[in-house]
Write a protein that holds these residues in place. Structure first.
Motif, PDB file in Angstrom:
ATOM      1  N   GLN A   1     -12.924 -22.330 -12.235  1.00 36.33           N
ATOM      2  CA  GLN A   1     -14.164 -22.410 -11.439  1.00 36.33           C
ATOM      3  C   GLN A   1     -15.345 -21.701 -11.920  1.00 36.33           C
ATOM      4  OE1 GLN A   1     -13.846 -21.718  -7.260  1.00 36.33           O
ATOM      5  NE2 GLN A   1     -12.107 -23.231  -7.077  1.00 36.33           N
TER       6      GLN A   1
ATOM      7  N   GLN B   1     -16.325 -23.555 -14.967  1.00 35.52           N
ATOM      8  CA  GLN B   1     -17.451 -24.494 -14.586  1.00 35.52           C
ATOM      9  C   GLN B   1     -18.755 -23.964 -14.302  1.00 35.52           C
ATOM     10  OE1 GLN B   1     -15.224 -25.942 -11.408  1.00 35.52           O
ATOM     11  NE2 GLN B   1     -13.633 -27.319 -12.425  1.00 35.52           N
ATOM     12  N   TYR B   2     -18.958 -22.758 -13.580  1.00 39.40           N
ATOM     13  CA  TYR B   2     -20.109 -22.129 -13.425  1.00 39.40           C
ATOM     14  C   TYR B   2     -20.863 -21.615 -14.582  1.00 39.40           C
ATOM     15  CZ  TYR B   2     -23.006 -17.944 -13.154  1.00 39.40           C
ATOM     16  OH  TYR B   2     -23.901 -17.103 -13.309  1.00 39.40           O
TER      17      TYR B   2
ATOM     18  N   TYR C   1     -17.244 -30.192 -18.153  1.00 38.45           N
ATOM     19  CA  TYR C   1     -16.843 -29.841 -16.772  1.00 38.45           C
ATOM     20  C   TYR C   1     -15.637 -30.466 -16.432  1.00 38.45           C
ATOM     21  CZ  TYR C   1     -17.546 -28.950 -11.830  1.00 38.45           C
ATOM     22  OH  TYR C   1     -17.509 -28.241 -10.485  1.00 38.45           O
TER      23      TYR C   1
ATOM     24  N   ILE D   1     -12.513 -28.995 -18.274  1.00 42.76           N
ATOM     25  CA  ILE D   1     -12.120 -27.743 -17.583  1.00 42.76           C
ATOM     26  C   ILE D   1     -11.385 -28.127 -16.349  1.00 42.76           C
ATOM     27  CG2 ILE D   1     -12.815 -25.529 -16.537  1.00 42.76           C
ATOM     28  CD1 ILE D   1     -15.274 -25.981 -18.490  1.00 42.76           C
ATOM     29  N   ASN D   2     -11.728 -29.069 -15.638  1.00 40.19           N
ATOM     30  CA  ASN D   2     -11.015 -29.555 -14.327  1.00 40.19           C
ATOM     31  C   ASN D   2      -9.506 -29.676 -14.736  1.00 40.19           C
ATOM     32  OD1 ASN D   2     -12.165 -29.215 -11.969  1.00 40.19           O
ATOM     33  ND2 ASN D   2     -13.763 -30.734 -12.283  1.00 40.19           N
TER      34      ASN D   2
END
Length: 341
Positions: free
Chosen positions: A270, A273-274, A318, A321-322
């Motif tokens: 997370q 993602q930030y 994004y 990364i998930n």
């Protein structure tokens, strides 16, 4: 005895591999990610097409003759239908062709978007990777230390400090750091002045942006690891390990810390993602020549092709990364690997 052994057919081995929970999970997530990217790409393209006013006339300004407007609209694919224009742009982007800068075309120049974002993208990757290299061991050490001392004075002080840091927006924390290290101590520049050699040639340009990102991220990640350590220490297998005479350091490393990594990995994912979005604010604050600053400039110039390319790259990052975070969590938690067998 060996005469009765029958070699497993290659097709059977492939079928078993295909049915493995990790393989099935990865294939499912990749397909879902591709589907998400298709939808997001259409939203990006449609949003840029729906901007108020005629972007071509705004870009050309006083030079917006009917001939130039028609030529530029044709080169940008704006004379096509929405679906046709999106499909041509998206398939070209998947092949590596991100188009030509709209602002450059208006000036009679041809500047490829891929060349235009190569340098800023490299600078942003350096900033993000350096932040993560510092963030991960720092949060593992700090979160474990807090978890082992839960409820004590040190844990309470650290928790309250991180709560304050985590509640500050990036621009507030960054401005505060500029006031300390530039206006007060006179040890760091207020802006990230990066030369042609790149940020690694002058690491001082990275210090304040990295400190700002760390101040926002450490609070969240370390507290997640702290919670995971506290939960792991309450499990029966940790109690049995202690009763068996295993040293406390080994109990923490082999049992508590390893089993608390799953929420930590999700928190780090997370945070990554930030970084995809939060880094834009930090780059704008410190005038860091990264992809975020390039996006801000592209929006102000109404450079449609550049905005579309950067937005698509950020969305793809994004999604990747998930997928990687979910896969790593599945590899760390045995029950998830054996589920469905």
């Amino acid at each position: 005895m060996s005469a009765f052994l029958v070699e497993r057919p290659p097709t059977s081995r492939f079928r078993a591999f295909r049915r493995h929970p990790v393989v099935r999970f990865l294939v499912t997530r990749v397909l879902a990610g591709l589907g998400t990217l298709v939808i997001v790409s259409f939203v990006i393209y449609a949003a840029t097409r729906a901007l108020p006013g005629d972007a071509v006339e705004i870009i050309l300004g006083r030079n917006a003759t009917p001939e130039l407007v028609a030529e530029l609209r044709s080169r940008l694919g704006l004379d096509q239908s929405l679906l046709e224009g999106w499909w041509n742009w998206f398939t070209a982007a998947l092949a590596g062709d991100l188009g030509v800068s709209t602002a450059a075309l208006a000036q009679g120049n041809t500047v490829y978007v891929a060349d235009q974002i190569a340098g800023p993208l490299t600078n942003s990757l350096i900033l993000a990777v350096t932040t993560l290299v510092i963030l991960i061991p720092l949060c593992l050490a700090l979160g474990t230390w807090m978890g082992l001392r839960a409820g004590r004075l040190g844990d309470r002080v650290a928790s309250q400090t991180m709560l304050v840091l985590g509640s500050l927006p990036e621009f507030v924390l960054g401005t505060f750091l500029i006031a300390i290290f530039f206006a007060w101590l006179h040890v760091l520049p207020p802006l990230a002045m990066v030369g042609p050699a790149g940020p690694l040639a002058d690491p001082s340009a990275l210090i304040l942006p990295i400190l700002t990102l760390l101040g926002v991220l450490v609070a969240f990640v370390a507290r997640q690891i702290r919670a995971g350590v506290i939960e792991s220490l309450r499990q029966e297998y940790v109690t049995m390990a202690r009763l068996s005479g295993i040293r406390e350091g080994r109990v923490v490393r082999a049992y508590a810390l390893r089993n608390s990594l799953a929420p930590g990995v999700q928190a780090i994912a997370q945070s990554m993602q930030y970084l995809v979005g939060g880094i834009i604010v930090v780059e704008a604050l410190f005038a860091y020549p990264g992809i975020g600053q390039t996006l801000v400039n592209a929006i102000s110039l109404r450079d449609i092709a550049l905005v579309q390319a950067i937005a698509l790259i950020l969305a793809a990052t994004y999604i990747i990364i998930n997928i990687l975070a979910d896969l790593l969590v599945m590899l760390l938690v045995p029950t998830l690997r054996t589920a469905g067998r």
